[in-house]
Design a protein around this motif. Structure first.
Motif, short mmCIF file in Angstrom:
data_model
loop_
_atom_site.label_atom_id
_atom_site.label_comp_id
_atom_site.label_asym_id
_atom_site.label_seq_id
_atom_site.Cartn_x
_atom_site.Cartn_y
_atom_site.Cartn_z
N ARG A 1 0.83 -1.22 0.00
CA ARG A 1 0.00 0.00 0.00
C ARG A 1 0.86 1.26 0.00
O ARG A 1 0.61 2.21 -0.75
N LEU B 1 2.44 1.67 -3.44
CA LEU B 1 1.43 2.09 -4.41
C LEU B 1 1.09 3.57 -4.23
O LEU B 1 1.04 4.35 -5.20
N ASP B 2 0.86 3.98 -2.98
CA ASP B 2 0.48 5.37 -2.72
C ASP B 2 1.60 6.34 -3.09
O ASP B 2 1.35 7.51 -3.41
N GLU C 1 0.26 -0.24 -10.59
CA GLU C 1 -1.02 -0.77 -10.12
C GLU C 1 -1.79 -1.47 -11.23
O GLU C 1 -2.57 -2.40 -10.99
N GLY D 1 -5.42 -5.18 -11.39
CA GLY D 1 -5.01 -4.20 -10.40
C GLY D 1 -4.35 -4.81 -9.18
O GLY D 1 -4.78 -5.85 -8.68
N ARG E 1 -4.12 -3.26 -6.21
CA ARG E 1 -4.67 -2.70 -4.98
C ARG E 1 -5.28 -3.77 -4.08
O ARG E 1 -5.29 -3.61 -2.85
N THR F 1 -3.37 -4.90 -0.92
CA THR F 1 -3.22 -4.06 0.26
C THR F 1 -4.20 -4.49 1.36
O THR F 1 -4.38 -3.79 2.35
N SER F 2 -4.80 -5.66 1.18
CA SER F 2 -5.73 -6.22 2.17
C SER F 2 -5.15 -7.49 2.76
O SER F 2 -4.30 -8.14 2.16
N PRO G 1 -8.92 -4.25 4.68
CA PRO G 1 -7.79 -3.35 4.41
C PRO G 1 -6.75 -3.44 5.53
O PRO G 1 -7.10 -3.59 6.71
#
Length: 389
Positions: free
Chosen positions: A185, A188-189, A195, A204, A206, A209-210, A223
């Motif tokens: 995460r 990515l941020d 991504e 993707g 994302r 990130t979970s 999350p």
């Protein structure tokens, strides 16, 4: 879909294990005490708990989208692991039957996936063995990946995790502190991961990130924590342990090599000392036991490459060289062989190419020649009359 084993539960703390190995190298404890420590460290099913090649493999498969999110570091025999394995089987069957949108590995792994893999490797301080593995994987996919690519990315990817041997925590502590989902995460941020990739979860990155959980017996993902649970183990992008990944390419009169300095103190990033040449690691061990190494030196261990003997693991040399370093000697290792991600605090120029068995310059080094290893300047040279003629 890759099915990871996950790590065994934590045993003897890594710091204590390292201390026992050093004590054995100094003849302060015997073989029985050493084996007891090893048995307490590696005591159950799963990967070992330090962040070497096996756990770096699991990290890579997850950041490349070939695992289910959170699968890399869940214990082999937990209820959650069982639920993940059932879901892996279910998804594999479903994907194989989905004729309208199949996901063969050739559709999942592309240039973006390999960039993500290298970024993940740097951000977590992973194994140097993947400077061999990832280019070979990429070549199988028709993608050219070079050491220079690793070095360029290392300059801009911060170190976000401290896992043994780059810290005192093991991979279980890392997982509990937020682990890979937290790192992905943050990357990515910060715009440091692609991504827009394909994964076994869909399109993707994302989704990674979970973290997985069991809720009333059902597998769900939530999350990851907004903040790290332990800033000594994993940190946000804005507060890294280091501004770069610590992996560098060295070039010079000895050829090209890889060095990892994320666990090497700055005062040891440069070593200039006479060479002591060995052609088998047992020779170096024997010299240590005979107390012939109590001085500043660069151990040149050659004929350890793939053409010579298949690149055996040289990690057992680390406690020996580390104990000499602790006593104030300037020491380093230069080899055409390999060490794992656990190469640790001793500067080690590894994977030298061309290797000795192919007539590389390392084959011409003689004991007494001065070797200069400079991880700051990125150079590896020999000062000896007539060496380069």
């Amino acid at each position: 879909i890759m099915v990871p084993a996950g790590p065994m539960s934590s045993g003897l703390p890594n710091v204590e294990k390292a201390a026992r190995r050093k004590a054995f190298s100094r003849s302060e404890i015997g073989r029985k005490e050493l084996l007891k420590a090893e048995a307490e460290s590696y005591h159950g099913p799963g990967t070992c708990t330090f962040y070497g090649t096996a756990n770096s493999n699991q990290m890579l498969m997850e950041v490349m989208g070939l695992h289910l999110p959170g699968a890399a570091f869940e214990h082999p025999h937990s209820d959650l692991r069982h639920a993940l394995n059932v879901e892996i089987g279910t998804r594999a069957v479903a994907i194989s039957r989905r004729s309208e949108d199949p996901r063969p590995i050739g559709r999942i792994l592309d240039e973006r996936s390999f960039v993500n893999a290298i970024v993940g490797l740097h951000a977590t301080g992973g194994s140097t063995n993947h400077t061999l593995h990832l280019p070979a994987m990429a070549a199988a996919a028709g993608i050219e990946l070079r050491w220079d690519d690793f070095a360029y990315l290392s300059e801009v990817v911060p170190l976000l995790a401290r896992i043994y041997p780059n810290g005192s925590a093991d991979v279980n502590h890392f997982h509990a502190a937020g682990g890979l989902a937290f790192v992905i995460r943050e990357l990515l941020d910060a715009g440091l991961l692609h991504e827009d990739v394909h994964t076994v979860m869909g399109d993707g990155l994302r989704a990674y990130t979970s973290q997985p959980f069991l809720q009333d017996g059902d597998l769900i993902w939530k999350p990851v924590l907004e903040e790290t649970a332990d800033a000594e183990i994993v940190r946000p992008h804005a507060e890294p342990f280091a501004q770069d990944g610590g992996l560098k390419v060295l070039t010079g009169t000895l050829g090209r090599s890889i060095i990892k300095v994320s666990a090497v103190k700055p005062e040891h990033h440069r070593v200039s000392a006479p060479a002591l040449v060995f052609e088998d690691q047992s020779e170096l061990v024997a010299a240590f036991e005979a107390k012939e190494l109590e001085r500043d030196f660069v151990a040149v261990l050659r004929f350890q490459g793939p053409r010579a003997n298949g690149m055996p693991e040289l990690h057992k040399l680390t406690p020996l060289l580390g104990s000499l370093q602790d006593r104030g000697f300037q020491v380093a290792l230069v080899t055409d062989g390999r060490m794992s991600g656990a190469s640790g605090k001793v500067p080690a120029a590894i994977h030298i190419t061309p290797e000795a068995a192919r007539g590389g310059p390392i084959a011409r080094v003689r004991s007494g020649d001065r070797v200069d290893l400079d991880a700051v300047a990125g150079t590896l040279t020999v000062e000896a009359e007539g060496f380069n003629e």
